[in-house]
Motif scaffolding. Structure first.
Motif, PDB file in Angstrom:
ATOM      1  N   VAL A 145       0.847  -1.205   0.000  1.00  0.00           N
ATOM      2  CA  VAL A 145       0.000   0.000   0.000  1.00  0.00           C
ATOM      3  C   VAL A 145       0.878   1.248   0.000  1.00  0.00           C
ATOM      4  O   VAL A 145       0.618   2.206  -0.732  1.00  0.00           O
ATOM      5  CB  VAL A 145      -0.967  -0.003   1.209  1.00  0.00           C
ATOM      6  CG1 VAL A 145      -1.665   1.346   1.348  1.00  0.00           C
ATOM      7  CG2 VAL A 145      -1.969  -1.121   1.091  1.00  0.00           C
ATOM      8  N   ASP A 146       1.932   1.239   0.796  1.00  0.00           N
ATOM      9  CA  ASP A 146       2.841   2.384   0.859  1.00  0.00           C
ATOM     10  C   ASP A 146       3.574   2.614  -0.450  1.00  0.00           C
ATOM     11  O   ASP A 146       3.981   3.736  -0.756  1.00  0.00           O
ATOM     12  CB  ASP A 146       3.863   2.200   1.989  1.00  0.00           C
ATOM     13  CG  ASP A 146       3.224   2.319   3.361  1.00  0.00           C
ATOM     14  OD1 ASP A 146       2.117   2.869   3.455  1.00  0.00           O
ATOM     15  OD2 ASP A 146       3.848   1.858   4.341  1.00  0.00           O
ATOM     16  N   ALA A 147       3.762   1.568  -1.248  1.00  0.00           N
ATOM     17  CA  ALA A 147       4.510   1.675  -2.499  1.00  0.00           C
ATOM     18  C   ALA A 147       3.703   2.323  -3.625  1.00  0.00           C
ATOM     19  O   ALA A 147       4.267   2.757  -4.624  1.00  0.00           O
ATOM     20  CB  ALA A 147       4.982   0.288  -2.946  1.00  0.00           C
ATOM     21  N   VAL A 148       2.384   2.414  -3.459  1.00  0.00           N
ATOM     22  CA  VAL A 148       1.533   3.015  -4.495  1.00  0.00           C
ATOM     23  C   VAL A 148       1.760   4.518  -4.519  1.00  0.00           C
ATOM     24  O   VAL A 148       1.826   5.179  -3.490  1.00  0.00           O
ATOM     25  CB  VAL A 148       0.038   2.696  -4.228  1.00  0.00           C
ATOM     26  CG1 VAL A 148      -0.854   3.410  -5.214  1.00  0.00           C
ATOM     27  CG2 VAL A 148      -0.200   1.203  -4.243  1.00  0.00           C
ATOM     28  N   SER A 149       1.861   5.074  -5.716  1.00  0.00           N
ATOM     29  CA  SER A 149       2.036   6.514  -5.879  1.00  0.00           C
ATOM     30  C   SER A 149       0.661   7.174  -5.958  1.00  0.00           C
ATOM     31  O   SER A 149      -0.179   6.796  -6.765  1.00  0.00           O
ATOM     32  CB  SER A 149       2.821   6.807  -7.154  1.00  0.00           C
ATOM     33  OG  SER A 149       2.840   8.197  -7.378  1.00  0.00           O
ATOM     34  N   TYR A 150       0.455   8.181  -5.109  1.00  0.00           N
ATOM     35  CA  TYR A 150      -0.823   8.883  -5.081  1.00  0.00           C
ATOM     36  C   TYR A 150      -0.711  10.297  -5.640  1.00  0.00           C
ATOM     37  O   TYR A 150      -1.618  11.105  -5.518  1.00  0.00           O
ATOM     38  CB  TYR A 150      -1.356   8.944  -3.648  1.00  0.00           C
ATOM     39  CG  TYR A 150      -1.644   7.578  -3.075  1.00  0.00           C
ATOM     40  CD1 TYR A 150      -2.805   6.912  -3.422  1.00  0.00           C
ATOM     41  CD2 TYR A 150      -0.750   6.963  -2.211  1.00  0.00           C
ATOM     42  CE1 TYR A 150      -3.078   5.658  -2.918  1.00  0.00           C
ATOM     43  CE2 TYR A 150      -1.015   5.704  -1.699  1.00  0.00           C
ATOM     44  CZ  TYR A 150      -2.175   5.059  -2.055  1.00  0.00           C
ATOM     45  OH  TYR A 150      -2.451   3.818  -1.563  1.00  0.00           O
ATOM     46  N   THR A 151       0.411  10.608  -6.278  1.00  0.00           N
ATOM     47  CA  THR A 151       0.620  11.974  -6.768  1.00  0.00           C
ATOM     48  C   THR A 151      -0.299  12.348  -7.915  1.00  0.00           C
ATOM     49  O   THR A 151      -0.490  13.528  -8.196  1.00  0.00           O
ATOM     50  CB  THR A 151       2.089  12.163  -7.208  1.00  0.00           C
ATOM     51  OG1 THR A 151       2.390  11.183  -8.201  1.00  0.00           O
ATOM     52  CG2 THR A 151       3.019  12.023  -6.027  1.00  0.00           C
ATOM     53  N   HIS A 152      -0.888  11.364  -8.597  1.00  0.00           N
ATOM     54  CA  HIS A 152      -1.782  11.658  -9.720  1.00  0.00           C
ATOM     55  C   HIS A 152      -3.195  12.041  -9.271  1.00  0.00           C
ATOM     56  O   HIS A 152      -4.000  12.472 -10.078  1.00  0.00           O
ATOM     57  CB  HIS A 152      -1.865  10.431 -10.644  1.00  0.00           C
ATOM     58  CG  HIS A 152      -2.505   9.248  -9.982  1.00  0.00           C
ATOM     59  ND1 HIS A 152      -1.826   8.456  -9.070  1.00  0.00           N
ATOM     60  CD2 HIS A 152      -3.758   8.752 -10.070  1.00  0.00           C
ATOM     61  CE1 HIS A 152      -2.640   7.508  -8.637  1.00  0.00           C
ATOM     62  NE2 HIS A 152      -3.818   7.666  -9.230  1.00  0.00           N
ATOM     63  N   LEU A 153      -3.491  11.895  -7.998  1.00  0.00           N
ATOM     64  CA  LEU A 153      -4.837  12.213  -7.516  1.00  0.00           C
ATOM     65  C   LEU A 153      -5.090  13.714  -7.536  1.00  0.00           C
ATOM     66  O   LEU A 153      -4.226  14.513  -7.196  1.00  0.00           O
ATOM     67  CB  LEU A 153      -5.015  11.715  -6.077  1.00  0.00           C
ATOM     68  CG  LEU A 153      -5.028  10.210  -5.873  1.00  0.00           C
ATOM     69  CD1 LEU A 153      -5.144   9.899  -4.388  1.00  0.00           C
ATOM     70  CD2 LEU A 153      -6.174   9.579  -6.626  1.00  0.00           C
ATOM     71  N   THR A 154      -6.283  14.096  -7.945  1.00  0.00           N
ATOM     72  CA  THR A 154      -6.706  15.492  -7.875  1.00  0.00           C
ATOM     73  C   THR A 154      -7.547  15.638  -6.618  1.00  0.00           C
ATOM     74  O   THR A 154      -8.615  15.049  -6.507  1.00  0.00           O
ATOM     75  CB  THR A 154      -7.542  15.874  -9.108  1.00  0.00           C
ATOM     76  OG1 THR A 154      -6.770  15.594 -10.279  1.00  0.00           O
ATOM     77  CG2 THR A 154      -7.913  17.343  -9.065  1.00  0.00           C
ATOM     78  N   LEU A 155      -7.039  16.405  -5.688  1.00  0.00           N
ATOM     79  CA  LEU A 155      -7.727  16.579  -4.411  1.00  0.00           C
ATOM     80  C   LEU A 155      -8.472  17.905  -4.382  1.00  0.00           C
ATOM     81  O   LEU A 155      -8.034  18.884  -4.995  1.00  0.00           O
ATOM     82  CB  LEU A 155      -6.719  16.525  -3.265  1.00  0.00           C
ATOM     83  CG  LEU A 155      -5.911  15.227  -3.161  1.00  0.00           C
ATOM     84  CD1 LEU A 155      -4.863  15.354  -2.076  1.00  0.00           C
ATOM     85  CD2 LEU A 155      -6.827  14.053  -2.892  1.00  0.00           C
ATOM     86  N   PRO A 156      -9.571  17.965  -3.661  1.00  0.00           N
ATOM     87  CA  PRO A 156     -10.335  19.226  -3.593  1.00  0.00           C
ATOM     88  C   PRO A 156      -9.563  20.343  -2.920  1.00  0.00           C
ATOM     89  O   PRO A 156      -9.827  21.510  -3.133  1.00  0.00           O
ATOM     90  CB  PRO A 156     -11.581  18.848  -2.799  1.00  0.00           C
ATOM     91  CG  PRO A 156     -11.272  17.557  -2.125  1.00  0.00           C
ATOM     92  CD  PRO A 156     -10.204  16.888  -2.918  1.00  0.00           C
ATOM     93  N   THR A 157      -8.587  19.986  -2.109  1.00  0.00           N
ATOM     94  CA  THR A 157      -7.814  21.013  -1.406  1.00  0.00           C
ATOM     95  C   THR A 157      -6.675  21.540  -2.246  1.00  0.00           C
ATOM     96  O   THR A 157      -5.996  22.484  -1.847  1.00  0.00           O
ATOM     97  CB  THR A 157      -7.248  20.438  -0.098  1.00  0.00           C
ATOM     98  OG1 THR A 157      -6.477  19.275  -0.432  1.00  0.00           O
ATOM     99  CG2 THR A 157      -8.347  20.102   0.874  1.00  0.00           C
TER     100      THR A 157
END
Length: 161
Positions: A145-157
């Motif tokens: 789970v930690d190895a997954v990259s989440y930088t592509h997510l568009t967050l409301p903030t």
């Protein structure tokens, strides 16, 4: 309902507004101060019901058991208890006196008290849930789970992850 009159002056133009105040949103410690009530770890701390709580010696903390039926605070009980506390200078079912919001809000107390969602639901509770779930997973699954990259997510903030 009452109105508050607010006068503004911008570049020699005078404008008056009538304002209705429907509620006050804050975290629990701030609402406790404004409502003039006992803190969240005392007896009868809830703004909306009369749950007493009991001291659990083994845990060294107060526990609040869910009770049915729920004994809700009403406009009348909120007003009467706060006035009695103010008059007698004592704690009455969690009230320490009258609220500074009593004459400001157009919605009667306790209905005009709105607990901030992010403080109540997200900060402590969310952290505890994530910690519990995380500890229930094997180290190998946590690593994947930690190895997954989440930088592509568009967050409301619009903040970077």
């Amino acid at each position: 309902m009452s109105f508050f009159r607010i006068d503004f002056q911008v570049d020699s133009i005078q404008k008056s507004f009538k304002i209705k105040v429907y509620g006050c949103i804050a975290d629990s410690p701030a609402l406790k101060l404004m409502a003039n009530m006992i803190g969240h770890n005392g007896y009868y701390p809830c703004f909306y019901c009369h749950i007493k709580g009991e001291h659990v010696r083994e845990a060294s903390k107060r526990q609040y058991r869910y009770e049915v039926p729920i004994n809700y605070r009403t406009m009348k009980s909120f007003s009467m208890n706060s006035k009695e506390a103010q008059l007698n200078n004592k704690n009455v079912l969690g009230h320490l006196g009258t609220s500074i919001l009593e004459d400001v809000l157009d919605i009667p107390l306790p209905y005009g008290l709105i607990i901030d969602y992010s403080h109540v639901s997200l900060l402590r509770h969310f952290r505890d849930v994530v910690k519990t779930v995380s500890l229930s997973l094997s180290p190998a699954i946590r690593d994947s789970v930690d190895a997954v990259s989440y930088t592509h997510l568009t967050l409301p903030t619009n903040r970077e992850v």
